[in-house]
Design a protein around this motif. Structure first.
Motif, short mmCIF file in Angstrom:
data_model
loop_
_atom_site.label_atom_id
_atom_site.label_comp_id
_atom_site.label_asym_id
_atom_site.label_seq_id
_atom_site.Cartn_x
_atom_site.Cartn_y
_atom_site.Cartn_z
N GLY A 43 0.80 -1.21 0.00
CA GLY A 43 0.00 0.00 0.00
C GLY A 43 0.83 1.26 0.00
N VAL A 44 2.14 1.13 0.20
CA VAL A 44 3.04 2.27 0.17
C VAL A 44 3.68 2.33 -1.20
CG1 VAL A 44 5.01 3.37 1.30
CG2 VAL A 44 3.47 1.93 2.63
N LEU A 45 3.99 3.52 -1.67
CA LEU A 45 4.60 3.66 -2.99
C LEU A 45 5.93 2.91 -3.07
CD1 LEU A 45 4.06 7.45 -3.61
CD2 LEU A 45 2.92 5.59 -4.79
N SER A 46 6.16 2.29 -4.21
CA SER A 46 7.47 1.69 -4.45
C SER A 46 8.45 2.80 -4.79
CB SER A 46 7.39 0.69 -5.61
OG SER A 46 7.15 1.40 -6.82
N VAL A 47 9.75 2.48 -4.77
CA VAL A 47 10.76 3.47 -5.14
C VAL A 47 10.54 3.95 -6.57
CG1 VAL A 47 13.22 3.81 -5.52
CG2 VAL A 47 12.44 2.58 -3.50
N GLN A 48 10.16 3.03 -7.48
CA GLN A 48 9.93 3.42 -8.87
C GLN A 48 8.78 4.42 -8.96
OE1 GLN A 48 10.36 0.29 -7.78
NE2 GLN A 48 12.37 -0.12 -8.68
N GLU A 49 7.71 4.20 -8.21
CA GLU A 49 6.58 5.12 -8.21
C GLU A 49 6.99 6.47 -7.61
OE1 GLU A 49 2.63 2.40 -7.74
OE2 GLU A 49 4.05 2.38 -6.08
N GLY A 50 7.83 6.40 -6.57
CA GLY A 50 8.32 7.64 -5.97
C GLY A 50 9.10 8.47 -6.96
N ARG A 51 9.90 7.81 -7.78
CA ARG A 51 10.68 8.54 -8.80
C ARG A 51 9.75 9.15 -9.85
NH1 ARG A 51 15.45 4.03 -9.47
NH2 ARG A 51 16.59 4.56 -7.57
N ALA A 52 8.66 8.44 -10.16
CA ALA A 52 7.70 8.97 -11.11
C ALA A 52 7.06 10.25 -10.57
CB ALA A 52 6.62 7.93 -11.42
N ILE A 53 6.75 10.26 -9.29
CA ILE A 53 6.17 11.45 -8.68
C ILE A 53 7.17 12.61 -8.72
CG2 ILE A 53 5.49 12.42 -6.44
CD1 ILE A 53 3.90 9.92 -5.95
N LEU A 54 8.44 12.30 -8.52
CA LEU A 54 9.46 13.35 -8.62
C LEU A 54 9.46 13.96 -10.01
CD1 LEU A 54 12.48 11.67 -6.80
CD2 LEU A 54 11.29 13.72 -6.07
N ARG A 55 9.21 13.16 -10.99
CA ARG A 55 9.23 13.64 -12.37
C ARG A 55 8.05 14.57 -12.65
NH1 ARG A 55 9.80 9.05 -14.48
NH2 ARG A 55 7.69 8.59 -15.15
N TYR A 56 6.90 14.32 -12.01
CA TYR A 56 5.72 15.12 -12.28
C TYR A 56 5.59 16.34 -11.38
CZ TYR A 56 3.73 11.59 -15.41
OH TYR A 56 3.51 10.74 -16.46
N SER A 57 6.20 16.33 -10.22
CA SER A 57 6.01 17.41 -9.26
C SER A 57 6.72 18.69 -9.70
CB SER A 57 6.53 17.00 -7.88
OG SER A 57 6.39 18.05 -6.96
N HIS A 58 6.07 19.84 -9.45
CA HIS A 58 6.65 21.14 -9.77
C HIS A 58 7.31 21.78 -8.54
CE1 HIS A 58 5.06 21.58 -13.86
NE2 HIS A 58 4.02 20.91 -13.42
N CYS A 59 7.30 21.10 -7.41
CA CYS A 59 7.93 21.65 -6.21
C CYS A 59 8.74 20.56 -5.52
CB CYS A 59 6.87 22.23 -5.26
SG CYS A 59 5.75 20.99 -4.56
N SER A 60 9.36 20.89 -4.41
CA SER A 60 10.18 19.93 -3.69
C SER A 60 9.33 18.76 -3.19
CB SER A 60 10.86 20.61 -2.50
OG SER A 60 11.76 21.60 -2.94
N VAL A 61 9.99 17.60 -3.08
CA VAL A 61 9.29 16.36 -2.69
C VAL A 61 10.02 15.71 -1.51
CG1 VAL A 61 8.58 14.06 -3.43
CG2 VAL A 61 8.50 15.97 -5.05
N ALA A 62 9.25 15.34 -0.50
CA ALA A 62 9.80 14.60 0.64
C ALA A 62 9.43 13.13 0.49
CB ALA A 62 9.27 15.15 1.95
N LEU A 63 10.43 12.27 0.43
CA LEU A 63 10.23 10.82 0.36
C LEU A 63 10.39 10.26 1.77
CD1 LEU A 63 12.36 10.07 -2.84
CD2 LEU A 63 9.89 10.46 -2.70
N VAL A 64 9.33 9.72 2.32
CA VAL A 64 9.35 9.24 3.72
C VAL A 64 9.34 7.73 3.70
CG1 VAL A 64 8.22 9.34 5.96
CG2 VAL A 64 8.10 11.31 4.42
N PRO A 65 10.40 7.08 4.17
CA PRO A 65 10.48 5.62 4.11
C PRO A 65 9.53 4.96 5.09
CG PRO A 65 12.36 6.48 5.29
CD PRO A 65 11.63 7.67 4.73
N SER A 66 9.04 3.77 4.70
CA SER A 66 8.15 3.01 5.55
C SER A 66 8.55 1.55 5.46
CB SER A 66 6.69 3.18 5.09
OG SER A 66 5.83 2.38 5.85
#
Length: 263
Positions: free
Chosen positions: A237-260
């Protein structure tokens, strides 16, 4: 965690932008700032009498000192009273930051432009740190909006990311926008109890089906996007690292990746 905020220093413009953001985060948290410079060991031939970690002699030392001095000057412009330490550590940047973040409350990295595309500093640094490290990773990118909301990409199991997003919204004095799938009913499970702990945070829930498109639109006026990233053996249910990188690609501002999950 009361550990310092750790930021990688490489002397680049994006690296200095990361230092600015790291100084603000350290001041807001009331902790110190660690400026970490990674010095790659040279395995090639070097002149007699020269240390293998410093093949250029004084020139290498001057470059490192200049990068750290510039970074400290930038940090003190943001937060004059901040306690700042400077460390030169032998190793690749990703290994150095992973080692230093074990005692940190936050690790900060920048981005740089390669062939017109926005990519992570040193490629997969942020992804590696969020998957294997022990603290949240802030990727500094886009416009630095100081008044926009914090945006949470809601995943029901990402409790750590939800808590982080609430704390950031409270510290910054802004609203929290929660992007969630309509079936999750505003992510009430992951928000349980946090509304009471942070009564001053106004939560605005936004059901979305096309997450990346909604994120791109919402992040334009935001100052931070928060996502949970699955570690090895982490909860579903938590984003995979690959999905996290995809979000980085789409975001227009800084992104905090919080490990779980477990490391």
């Amino acid at each position: 965690m009361n550990g310092p905020v750790v930021v990688g220093v490489d002397g680049s413009p994006s690296g200095l932008a990361a230092v600015d953001a790291a100084a603000r985060e350290a001041e807001r948290r009331g902790v110190g700032l660690e400026l970490a410079h990674a010095l790659v060991w040279s395995w090639g031939p070097v002149p007699a009498g020269v240390a293998p970690w410093d093949p250029d002699g004084v020139r290498q030392r001057d470059r490192v000192n200049e990068a750290l001095t510039d970074a400290e000057w930038r940090a003190r412009k943001v937060a004059p009273e901040l306690v700042i330490t400077r460390d030169v550590l032998v190793g690749e940047a990703v290994s150095v930051l992973e080692r230093e973040e074990r005692a940190a409350s936050l690790a900060v990295v920048g981005t740089h432009r390669v062939r017109g595309l926005r990519r992570l500093l040193l490629g997969s640094t942020a992804g590696h740190l969020s998957a294997h490290g022990s603290c949240p990773v802030l990727v500094v990118r886009g416009s630095q909006n100081g008044t926009g909301p914090v945006v949470l990409v809601d995943m029901a199991a990402a409790r750590g990311a939800t808590e982080f997003a609430f704390a950031e919204a409270a510290e910054r004095g802004v609203d929290l926008v929660v992007l969630h799938h309509p079936a999750r009913r505003s992510g009430t499970g992951s928000l349980s109890g946090l509304r009471e702990r942070y009564p001053d945070v106004t939560v605005r829930s936004r059901p979305v089906r096309r997450r990346h498109r909604a994120l791109a639109e919402t992040s334009v006026g935001a100052q931070l996007v928060v996502v949970g990233v699955r570690r090895r053996n982490g909860a579903t249910g938590v984003l995979s690292v690959q999905e996290g990188r995809a979000i980085l690609r789409y975001s227009h501002c800084s992104v905090a990746l919080v490990p779980s999950g477990k490391v």
